[in-house]
Design a protein around this motif. Structure first.
Motif, mmCIF file in Angstrom:
data_model
loop_
_atom_site.group_PDB
_atom_site.id
_atom_site.type_symbol
_atom_site.label_atom_id
_atom_site.label_comp_id
_atom_site.label_asym_id
_atom_site.label_seq_id
_atom_site.Cartn_x
_atom_site.Cartn_y
_atom_site.Cartn_z
ATOM 1 N N CYS A 163 57.775 46.032 33.632
ATOM 2 C CA CYS A 163 57.901 44.623 33.555
ATOM 3 C C CYS A 163 57.220 44.174 34.649
ATOM 4 O O CYS A 163 56.311 43.092 34.616
ATOM 5 C CB CYS A 163 59.413 44.252 33.226
ATOM 6 N N MET A 164 57.475 44.348 36.025
ATOM 7 C CA MET A 164 57.104 43.579 36.969
ATOM 8 C C MET A 164 55.757 43.994 37.446
ATOM 9 O O MET A 164 54.959 43.119 37.991
ATOM 10 C CB MET A 164 58.008 43.961 38.162
ATOM 11 N N PHE A 165 55.432 45.194 37.182
ATOM 12 C CA PHE A 165 53.810 45.705 37.421
ATOM 13 C C PHE A 165 53.015 44.953 36.730
ATOM 14 O O PHE A 165 51.891 44.211 37.092
ATOM 15 C CB PHE A 165 53.788 47.038 37.327
ATOM 16 N N GLY A 166 53.179 44.804 35.494
ATOM 17 C CA GLY A 166 52.351 43.857 34.452
ATOM 18 C C GLY A 166 52.503 42.618 34.963
ATOM 19 O O GLY A 166 51.266 41.757 34.955
ATOM 20 N N THR A 167 53.692 41.720 35.439
ATOM 21 C CA THR A 167 53.609 40.578 35.897
ATOM 22 C C THR A 167 52.948 40.417 37.062
ATOM 23 O O THR A 167 52.055 39.275 37.207
ATOM 24 C CB THR A 167 55.062 40.343 36.127
ATOM 25 N N THR A 168 52.837 41.129 38.144
ATOM 26 C CA THR A 168 52.020 41.411 39.408
ATOM 27 C C THR A 168 50.481 41.246 38.862
ATOM 28 O O THR A 168 49.632 40.389 39.510
ATOM 29 C CB THR A 168 52.309 42.494 40.243
ATOM 30 N N ILE A 169 50.115 42.044 38.040
ATOM 31 C CA ILE A 169 48.660 42.316 37.674
ATOM 32 C C ILE A 169 48.189 40.727 36.930
ATOM 33 O O ILE A 169 47.362 40.499 37.420
ATOM 34 C CB ILE A 169 48.586 43.284 36.646
ATOM 35 N N THR A 170 49.087 40.290 36.176
ATOM 36 C CA THR A 170 48.764 39.164 35.274
ATOM 37 C C THR A 170 48.859 37.717 36.273
ATOM 38 O O THR A 170 47.946 36.910 36.183
ATOM 39 C CB THR A 170 49.611 38.702 34.136
ATOM 40 N N VAL A 171 50.016 37.879 37.258
ATOM 41 C CA VAL A 171 49.964 36.693 38.157
ATOM 42 C C VAL A 171 48.684 36.798 38.961
ATOM 43 O O VAL A 171 48.125 35.463 39.478
ATOM 44 C CB VAL A 171 51.205 36.879 38.946
ATOM 45 N N ILE A 172 47.967 37.696 39.658
ATOM 46 C CA ILE A 172 47.209 37.793 40.743
ATOM 47 C C ILE A 172 45.912 37.351 40.051
ATOM 48 O O ILE A 172 45.006 36.410 40.479
ATOM 49 C CB ILE A 172 47.133 39.101 41.299
ATOM 50 N N ASP A 173 45.584 38.048 38.756
ATOM 51 C CA ASP A 173 44.579 37.928 37.937
ATOM 52 C C ASP A 173 44.335 36.115 37.652
ATOM 53 O O ASP A 173 43.374 35.604 37.763
ATOM 54 C CB ASP A 173 44.341 38.695 36.706
ATOM 55 N N GLY A 174 45.699 36.042 36.779
ATOM 56 C CA GLY A 174 45.518 34.446 36.123
ATOM 57 C C GLY A 174 45.212 33.308 37.230
ATOM 58 O O GLY A 174 44.522 32.560 37.013
ATOM 59 N N TYR A 175 46.162 33.424 38.326
ATOM 60 C CA TYR A 175 46.190 32.277 39.116
ATOM 61 C C TYR A 175 44.867 32.154 39.877
ATOM 62 O O TYR A 175 44.285 31.067 40.234
ATOM 63 C CB TYR A 175 47.647 32.562 40.265
ATOM 64 N N SER A 176 44.625 33.386 40.268
ATOM 65 C CA SER A 176 43.012 33.519 40.827
ATOM 66 C C SER A 176 41.934 32.761 40.078
ATOM 67 O O SER A 176 41.196 32.120 40.519
ATOM 68 C CB SER A 176 42.555 34.928 41.361
ATOM 69 N N ARG A 177 42.190 33.146 38.767
ATOM 70 C CA ARG A 177 41.120 32.771 37.588
ATOM 71 C C ARG A 177 40.990 31.309 37.724
ATOM 72 O O ARG A 177 40.032 30.621 37.700
ATOM 73 C CB ARG A 177 41.346 33.452 36.369
ATOM 74 N N ALA A 178 42.347 30.697 37.701
ATOM 75 C CA ALA A 178 42.715 29.217 37.427
ATOM 76 C C ALA A 178 41.914 28.625 38.847
ATOM 77 O O ALA A 178 41.476 27.342 38.761
ATOM 78 C CB ALA A 178 44.087 28.781 37.104
ATOM 79 N N ASN A 179 42.415 29.015 39.922
ATOM 80 C CA ASN A 179 42.152 28.348 41.193
ATOM 81 C C ASN A 179 40.249 28.392 41.564
ATOM 82 O O ASN A 179 40.012 27.311 41.854
ATOM 83 C CB ASN A 179 42.689 29.145 42.335
ATOM 84 N N ALA A 180 39.954 29.405 41.113
ATOM 85 C CA ALA A 180 38.392 29.434 40.983
ATOM 86 C C ALA A 180 37.685 28.521 40.047
ATOM 87 O O ALA A 180 36.892 27.712 40.394
ATOM 88 C CB ALA A 180 37.663 31.195 40.724
#
Length: 422
Positions: free
Chosen positions: A302-319
């Motif tokens: 659960c948390m590893f999946g969350t870590t992956i999507t949090v780092i990808d998603g927030y970085s993608r949105a900030n860029a």
């Protein structure tokens, strides 16, 4: 809104629906983390089934605003961030500032929780502490995202969610057959008082996910469409599977806490890391010691999946937000990689310098997410009030009631925090 002709789209089949799946599952992966394995389970452990209604209402009233993000993107071909900018630059600036803050804090928070779970799986002889394991988890995630790009994330998230769903439901069934143990002098606590308001607001802030995930999800839809044809109907199917599945899992995690820990007589830890250790211990006691690794595996996936999507998603949105604010033509993979690196590095730095305060910072981030929800909920609604796929009927009225509910709770919380209501 520049819409496509719904009637000229290819026929929707189960094959096309499955091919379209990805963004909604990524959204579910980002959601099933702090809000589920920590907050939902704590809610069940402390208050039993009493807060089930809060979880149901939070998911129900947030549903339209998350859906509008997908609806807008599928119909217009634009991300929500582009829609925000067209409404006014101030909205995009507010989103960008909140998102940068959330990206760093959330990366640190989910990294620590994931590392804490991993420490139960790895042998203690390795001598790795939570800060070291957190660094490893975030660094591995960063490397996987740089090498795998979106296709890797899209594929991995599906398997993580399948494994998580099967494992969690299995654990609930086992716990239900085992039954709960309530100590004789147990007094049922009530959440319906102002003292519990902060806990309820934090629970709703990330239930099923922070509102900014709707903007991130719209970007995942655009990324998916680069290599897969997605019809309007199939895109909504993918979203519904992810959102509704996440809502059901929230109740499943609540059930785990209510069945195993509620009324057991042991004080529930409030800090996320300590609580996970306690939760795994309680599950092993209730279900059997053999389940210790099973529960740890469920939590880790659960948390590893969350870590992956949090780092990808927030970085993608900030860029993307920064690109739009600077009026650049288009973002490059290099810019996304820079944000992935910065987000991961600052997340690790926060863990190194402020690990003892990350739990408080995470709770603060959850509360900030809820307080900002009405603003972005209204903005998402405003983007789908016209065009072929505009919102109407029951969904429109559900969004209006949802706005009233979310705004009312926000005002109540602000009044309580400022001393106007005590």
């Amino acid at each position: 809104m520049n819409t496509q002709n719904y009637h000229t789209e290819p026929a929707s089949t189960w094959k096309s629906k499955f091919a379209a799946m990805g963004p909604g599952i990524l959204m579910a992966s980002a959601a099933v983390g702090g809000s589920h394995i920590v907050a939902s389970t704590q809610a069940g452990a402390i208050y039993g089934w009493q807060l089930a209604i809060i979880i149901v209402l939070a998911n129900l009233f947030k549903y339209p605003f998350f859906r509008f993000g997908v609806q807008y993107t599928l119909a217009s071909g634009k991300t929500l961030l582009e829609g925000y900018k067209e409404k006014g630059g101030i909205y995009l600036w507010v989103f960008f500032i909140l998102n940068v803050f959330a990206a760093m804090i959330n990366t640190a928070g989910v990294g620590i929780v994931t590392a804490a779970i991993l420490s139960f799986i790895l042998p203690s002889s390795l001598g790795l502490g939570i800060p070291q394991l957190s660094t490893i988890v975030i660094a591995v995630t960063w490397g996987m995202l740089l090498l795998g790009k979106y296709r890797f994330l899209d594929t991995l998230s599906k398997w993580i969610m399948i494994a998580l769903t099967v494992s969690t439901v299995t654990a609930v069934i086992i716990a239900a057959f085992k039954g709960s143990t309530v100590v004789p002098d147990f007094v049922e606590p009530s959440p319906w008082n102002l003292a519990s308001l902060a806990f309820i607001v934090a629970l709703m802030g990330w239930m099923p996910a922070p509102i900014e995930i709707s903007a991130i999800n719209s970007m995942w839809v655009i990324a998916k469409k680069r290599f897969t044809q997605i019809s309007y109907k199939d895109g909504l199917f993918d979203f519904n599977v992810g959102f509704i599945g996440t809502a059901i899992l929230a109740l499943v995690f609540l059930a785990l806490g209510a069945i195993v820990q509620y009324g057991s007589g042991e004080t529930v830890e409030q800090a996320g890391v300590k609580y996970i250790a306690q939760l795994i211990k309680m599950y092993a006691y209730a279900i059997g010691d053999w389940s210790r690794l099973l529960i740890a595996f469920i939590a880790f996936m659960c948390m590893f999946g969350t870590t992956i999507t949090v780092i990808d998603g927030y970085s993608r949105a900030n860029a993307e937000a920064l690109r739009l604010l600077l009026n650049k033509k288009e973002s490059s993979q290099l810019q996304l990689n820079i944000w992935l690196t910065v987000t991961s590095a600052i997340g690790i730095l926060i863990i190194t310098l402020f690990m003892s305060d990350v739990a408080k910072m995470l709770t603060f981030a959850m509360i900030c997410s809820f307080v900002s929800t009405p603003i972005f909920a209204w903005l998402n609604l405003s983007l789908v009030l016209k065009g072929e796929h505009r919102v109407k009927g029951g969904l429109f009225w559900l969004s209006i009631i949802g706005l009233i509910y979310l705004s009312g709770f926000t005002l109540l919380f602000i009044a309580h925090q400022t001393g106007l209501l005590s």
